[in-house]
Design a protein around this motif. Structure first.
Motif, PDB file in Angstrom:
ATOM      1  N   LYS A   4       7.154 -59.395  -1.585  1.00 47.62           N
ATOM      2  CA  LYS A   4       6.204 -59.322  -0.469  1.00 47.62           C
ATOM      3  C   LYS A   4       4.964 -58.528  -0.884  1.00 47.62           C
ATOM      4  O   LYS A   4       3.823 -58.942  -0.623  1.00 47.62           O
ATOM      5  CB  LYS A   4       6.871 -58.664   0.737  1.00 47.62           C
ATOM      6  CG  LYS A   4       5.964 -58.513   1.939  1.00 47.62           C
ATOM      7  CD  LYS A   4       6.712 -57.862   3.094  1.00 47.62           C
ATOM      8  CE  LYS A   4       5.794 -57.677   4.293  1.00 47.62           C
ATOM      9  NZ  LYS A   4       6.518 -57.045   5.436  1.00 47.62           N
ATOM     10  N   LYS A   5       5.180 -57.400  -1.548  1.00 42.99           N
ATOM     11  CA  LYS A   5       4.059 -56.559  -1.975  1.00 42.99           C
ATOM     12  C   LYS A   5       3.195 -57.288  -3.001  1.00 42.99           C
ATOM     13  O   LYS A   5       1.955 -57.264  -2.937  1.00 42.99           O
ATOM     14  CB  LYS A   5       4.603 -55.259  -2.565  1.00 42.99           C
ATOM     15  CG  LYS A   5       3.515 -54.303  -3.034  1.00 42.99           C
ATOM     16  CD  LYS A   5       4.130 -53.034  -3.606  1.00 42.99           C
ATOM     17  CE  LYS A   5       3.045 -52.090  -4.119  1.00 42.99           C
ATOM     18  NZ  LYS A   5       3.643 -50.858  -4.718  1.00 42.99           N
ATOM     19  N   ARG A   6       3.844 -57.965  -3.938  1.00 44.25           N
ATOM     20  CA  ARG A   6       3.096 -58.676  -4.988  1.00 44.25           C
ATOM     21  C   ARG A   6       2.244 -59.794  -4.393  1.00 44.25           C
ATOM     22  O   ARG A   6       1.072 -59.956  -4.745  1.00 44.25           O
ATOM     23  CB  ARG A   6       4.080 -59.243  -6.015  1.00 44.25           C
ATOM     24  CG  ARG A   6       3.416 -60.086  -7.101  1.00 44.25           C
ATOM     25  CD  ARG A   6       4.419 -60.503  -8.153  1.00 44.25           C
ATOM     26  NE  ARG A   6       5.569 -61.179  -7.570  1.00 44.25           N
ATOM     27  CZ  ARG A   6       5.562 -62.455  -7.181  1.00 44.25           C
ATOM     28  NH1 ARG A   6       4.459 -63.172  -7.258  1.00 44.25           N
ATOM     29  NH2 ARG A   6       6.657 -63.003  -6.691  1.00 44.25           N
TER      30      ARG A   6
ATOM     31  N   ASP B  98      14.237 -56.633  -3.936  1.00 50.06           N
ATOM     32  CA  ASP B  98      13.503 -57.766  -4.501  1.00 50.06           C
ATOM     33  C   ASP B  98      12.598 -58.395  -3.449  1.00 50.06           C
ATOM     34  O   ASP B  98      11.459 -58.767  -3.741  1.00 50.06           O
ATOM     35  CB  ASP B  98      14.480 -58.818  -5.031  1.00 50.06           C
ATOM     36  CG  ASP B  98      15.324 -58.297  -6.188  1.00 50.06           C
ATOM     37  OD1 ASP B  98      14.788 -57.522  -7.000  1.00 50.06           O
ATOM     38  OD2 ASP B  98      16.516 -58.640  -6.241  1.00 50.06           O
ATOM     39  N   VAL B  99      13.106 -58.523  -2.230  1.00 51.00           N
ATOM     40  CA  VAL B  99      12.298 -59.104  -1.153  1.00 51.00           C
ATOM     41  C   VAL B  99      11.063 -58.244  -0.911  1.00 51.00           C
ATOM     42  O   VAL B  99       9.945 -58.760  -0.771  1.00 51.00           O
ATOM     43  CB  VAL B  99      13.130 -59.228   0.144  1.00 51.00           C
ATOM     44  CG1 VAL B  99      12.256 -59.756   1.284  1.00 51.00           C
ATOM     45  CG2 VAL B  99      14.323 -60.145  -0.070  1.00 51.00           C
ATOM     46  N   SER B 100      11.237 -56.920  -0.877  1.00 50.27           N
ATOM     47  CA  SER B 100      10.100 -56.012  -0.669  1.00 50.27           C
ATOM     48  C   SER B 100       9.097 -56.112  -1.802  1.00 50.27           C
ATOM     49  O   SER B 100       7.874 -56.127  -1.575  1.00 50.27           O
ATOM     50  CB  SER B 100      10.609 -54.570  -0.541  1.00 50.27           C
ATOM     51  OG  SER B 100      11.437 -54.420   0.585  1.00 50.27           O
TER      52      SER B 100
ATOM     53  N   ALA C  49      12.451 -60.937   8.750  1.00 46.87           N
ATOM     54  CA  ALA C  49      11.347 -60.026   9.050  1.00 46.87           C
ATOM     55  C   ALA C  49      10.128 -60.259   8.165  1.00 46.87           C
ATOM     56  O   ALA C  49       9.032 -59.790   8.483  1.00 46.87           O
ATOM     57  CB  ALA C  49      11.820 -58.576   8.894  1.00 46.87           C
ATOM     58  N   ALA C  50      10.292 -61.002   7.055  1.00 41.36           N
ATOM     59  CA  ALA C  50       9.199 -61.191   6.100  1.00 41.36           C
ATOM     60  C   ALA C  50       8.216 -62.262   6.581  1.00 41.36           C
ATOM     61  O   ALA C  50       8.491 -63.022   7.511  1.00 41.36           O
ATOM     62  CB  ALA C  50       9.768 -61.565   4.730  1.00 41.36           C
TER      63      ALA C  50
ATOM     64  N   TYR D  16      -1.866 -60.378  -4.422  1.00 42.54           N
ATOM     65  CA  TYR D  16      -2.494 -61.566  -4.985  1.00 42.54           C
ATOM     66  C   TYR D  16      -3.648 -62.052  -4.105  1.00 42.54           C
ATOM     67  O   TYR D  16      -4.600 -62.666  -4.587  1.00 42.54           O
ATOM     68  CB  TYR D  16      -1.471 -62.695  -5.127  1.00 42.54           C
ATOM     69  CG  TYR D  16      -0.578 -62.562  -6.343  1.00 42.54           C
ATOM     70  CD1 TYR D  16      -0.857 -61.642  -7.359  1.00 42.54           C
ATOM     71  CD2 TYR D  16       0.543 -63.373  -6.494  1.00 42.54           C
ATOM     72  CE1 TYR D  16      -0.037 -61.515  -8.462  1.00 42.54           C
ATOM     73  CE2 TYR D  16       1.369 -63.257  -7.594  1.00 42.54           C
ATOM     74  CZ  TYR D  16       1.079 -62.329  -8.571  1.00 42.54           C
ATOM     75  OH  TYR D  16       1.893 -62.209  -9.660  1.00 42.54           O
ATOM     76  N   LYS D  17      -3.554 -61.781  -2.816  1.00 45.15           N
ATOM     77  CA  LYS D  17      -4.577 -62.248  -1.880  1.00 45.15           C
ATOM     78  C   LYS D  17      -5.811 -61.352  -1.877  1.00 45.15           C
ATOM     79  O   LYS D  17      -6.808 -61.655  -1.222  1.00 45.15           O
ATOM     80  CB  LYS D  17      -3.992 -62.315  -0.469  1.00 45.15           C
ATOM     81  CG  LYS D  17      -2.851 -63.315  -0.327  1.00 45.15           C
ATOM     82  CD  LYS D  17      -2.271 -63.274   1.078  1.00 45.15           C
ATOM     83  CE  LYS D  17      -1.094 -64.228   1.197  1.00 45.15           C
ATOM     84  NZ  LYS D  17      -0.490 -64.203   2.555  1.00 45.15           N
ATOM     85  N   LEU D  18      -5.735 -60.218  -2.577  1.00 40.77           N
ATOM     86  CA  LEU D  18      -6.831 -59.259  -2.587  1.00 40.77           C
ATOM     87  C   LEU D  18      -7.570 -59.285  -3.918  1.00 40.77           C
ATOM     88  O   LEU D  18      -7.013 -59.659  -4.957  1.00 40.77           O
ATOM     89  CB  LEU D  18      -6.296 -57.841  -2.342  1.00 40.77           C
ATOM     90  CG  LEU D  18      -5.492 -57.623  -1.063  1.00 40.77           C
ATOM     91  CD1 LEU D  18      -4.934 -56.204  -1.053  1.00 40.77           C
ATOM     92  CD2 LEU D  18      -6.344 -57.875   0.166  1.00 40.77           C
TER      93      LEU D  18
END
Length: 652
Positions: A124-126, A119-121, A96-97, A130-132
């Motif tokens: 994903k959030k981190r 950890d996956v969540s 789903a990621a 990073y893109k912002l």
């Protein structure tokens, strides 16, 4: 002390070894399952694969997308997953990621990191942050905080609104039950209360609600619109001991309390009833539900549904003799003799059908036939789906043989389930056996059961009821002795004591059961008939009457099952008259759904739709309780008298 430490260390080491091995096995099974689904999708689409896996492999819906999406998301990463002993929840999260998250997580697993779904969540959030820019991150956090505050405020507002509507509903119920006077003060107070609630209602749901006839019955929009009309009616003073209000010209809509009750967030009581659980009888007629039945046959399912509290809007049957049987026994039923393929079911939509039911033809799927499935001209599975889409019932029940689930028909069944899902129905497939509901017959069948999404999760299959189990001896005692056969008593005793085993050799009960009723007239299948003769009775040929001592004196005598006996084994009441010759009547009896089975499933569906809970054992133990014109069959007596010698005969 050292010995204790050594024992503990050995136990922990041994447990770790076993658990790691089990983890490896679980990961291997996930990968093997993904590989099988990948092979499947080489020949069918992803949508078809999901429908097949759900219908034929009983794969949980929450796992479908993971296995179907594995090839695209994780193909080539199998060895990393295997080395990391990754669990299914983590595999699901990875599928789903997004691609960047998967790449980061897989790299960590390859490096030896232990990863769980949290950890996956977090990763994903981190990566998203990073893109912002810093400003964008702060803005996103602020939006999240504001949204959380809004949700909290909205939740508090809805809770307050529910409490106010609950108070109004309680007062309306008190007026209806005459516990509160309809004085000017009371009426003005309720009108003022309804006016304030109407303002809140429109702030939550808006005030632009389409005309009710333009909304699909049972939809959320329809329910909100009906509640809006009811609230306005209360504001205008249109309430009192007569709670019914009109929604359109010539239409007497539901009682006001019913649509308003839906806004309270409380478990809906059955209005007018003091008790709603453990019911041992059916509620008054005004609470009955509407049923539309396809392929009604001789009325087995219809009788059961009638006993379960359903009133038939129409019963559709193509065979002229079966249709005549229905009319002869229930002159007030609306029997439509027609081919279901030529009926436009939208005509029934405005009647608010609660249940669409039918014993769709089984010949395309029976194991003793050619099993042509969808290629068989008698196949009506998709016609049943069309009826659901057009009539828009709250629920449906279709009965068929177990052969429907044969792998040869999996694509056909999957397509039907997919179309039912698009029609807004939650659908399940269940196996059911007549012997579990007080019927002296080992008759296993498939039920395709569906409810509209607003009733999702409400339906529960009726449980097995060993308390009311019977056997063929007790069921047919009076009919076997009707012509004076002196060996009837001994035959009944033998049937009572004979153990019955299922097809796997497991002991089911003490007491013989009939096999599935068949409509054969002539010589039966040799091996099958030989087996049943050894059990103490035979199916073919069909005798014209109960045995006599003269019949019993013949070499090789084994009692056969007359038409009245077959009807009894299908749980038809003794006064039910069949129209047609011997072959036609035998076929009508064979094709019927056992009455008590339909009653049990019907009561379960009534519970789902009305919120009542029945004492199923009590109701099924007394067939026909609460219904006018039904025969209550008492345990048969072996005594032979003038009345018991009268055998039921088909009307020719």
């Amino acid at each position: 002390m050292a010995t204790d430490i050594d024992i503990k260390a050995q136990a922990l080491s041994s447990a770790r070894t076993r658990i790691l091995a089990l983890q490896e096995q679980m990961t291997e099974r996930v990968l093997a399952m993904a590989a099988e689904v990948e092979k499947l999708m080489d020949v069918v689409s992803a949508t078809e694969a999901k429908a097949f896996l759900k219908a034929r492999c009983n794969l949980p819906a929450v796992e479908l997308s993971t296995y179907v999406g594995f090839e695209k998301a994780l193909k080539g990463a199998e060895e990393v997953l295997r080395t990391g002993r990754v669990s299914f929840p983590v595999v699901k999260a990875l599928v789903a990621a997004d691609a960047d998250t998967r790449e980061d997580v897989l790299a960590r697993i390859a490096a030896g990191a232990q990863i769980d779904t949290r950890d996956v969540s977090a990763i994903k959030k981190r990566l998203q942050e990073y893109k912002l820019t810093v400003a964008e991150v702060l803005a996103a956090r602020n939006r999240k905080a504001v949204a959380a505050a809004a949700r909290k405020r909205a939740k508090a507002s809805v809770t307050s609104f529910e409490q106010k509507v609950s108070s109004l509903v309680d007062d309306l119920q008190a007026i209806y039950r005459r516990r509160l006077p309809e004085s000017a003060v009371v009426r003005n107070g309720l009108q003022h209360q309804a006016g304030e609630l109407l303002i809140e209602f429109e702030s939550i749901f808006g005030n632009d609600h389409p005309a009710l006839p333009d909304l699909p019955l049972n939809s959320a929009g329809h329910q909100v619109a009906v509640a809006w009309h009811a609230l306005r009616k209360v504001k205008e003073g249109g309430f009192g001991s007569d709670q019914t209000f009109e929604l359109q010209d010539g239409d007497h809509g539901p009682r006001m309390i019913s649509p308003l009750q839906a806004l309270t967030g409380r478990v809906s009581p059955v209005f007018g009833l003091r008790k709603r659980t453990g019911l041992t009888g059916l509620p008054p007629e005004r609470y009955r539900l509407k049923a539309l039945e396809l392929c009604a046959g001789a009325g087995g399912m219809a009788l059961g549904l009638e006993r379960a509290g359903f009133q038939h809007v129409a019963l559709i049957e193509y065979d002229k003799n079966a249709a005549a049987t229905l009319r002869k026994n229930r002159p007030d039923w609306n029997v439509v003799q027609a081919d279901v393929r030529k009926i436009d079911f939208t005509r029934y939509r405005k009647q608010g059908i609660d249940l669409l039911a039918g014993g769709l033809p089984c010949t395309p799927y029976t194991t003793v036939g050619e099993r042509k499935g969808r290629k068989d001209e008698d196949d009506l599975l998709m016609e049943g789906v069309r009826a659901v889409k057009q009539a828009q019932p709250k629920a449906f029940i279709f009965e068929n043989v177990e052969g429907l689930l044969h792998s040869a028909h999996s694509d056909h069944v999957a397509e039907a389930l997919r179309k039912l899902m698009k029609a807004g129905c939650q659908t399940e497939i269940h196996r059911i056996n007549a012997r579990d509901f007080g019927v002296a017959q080992d008759r296993s069948r498939i039920l395709i059961v569906g409810v509209r999404k607003e009733f999702a999760g409400a339906f529960r299959m009726p449980p097995r009821m060993p308390e009311i189990a019977t056997n063929i001896g007790d069921a047919l005692a009076d009919l076997m002795s009707a012509n004076g056969w002196s060996g009837a008593r001994a035959w009944v005793q033998t049937m009572r004591e004979q153990p019955f085993h299922d097809r796997f050799g497991n002991l089911v009960q003490k007491g013989a059961l009939s096999a599935t009723m068949r409509g054969r007239q002539g010589v039966g299948r040799e091996k099958e008939d030989a087996r049943w003769k050894r059990n103490g009775f035979t199916y073919a040929p069909i005798p014209k009457s109960a045995p006599t001592d003269e019949d019993a004196a013949k070499e090789g005598f084994v009692p056969g099952l007359t038409l009245p006996m077959r009807a009894r084994l299908q749980d038809f009441p003794d006064q039910w008259k069949f129209v047609g010759g011997v072959g036609s009547v035998a076929q009508q009896i064979e094709n019927a759904v056992p009455v008590r089975v339909a009653q049990a499933v019907g009561l379960a569906m009534f519970s789902a739709l009305r919120g009542m809970q029945f004492d199923l054992v009590a109701l099924l133990r007394r067939p026909g309780s609460g219904m006018v014109g039904q025969l209550i069959i008492q345990p048969p007596s072996l005594a032979i008298d003038a009345e018991s010698t009268k055998a039921m005969a088909p009307v020719v």
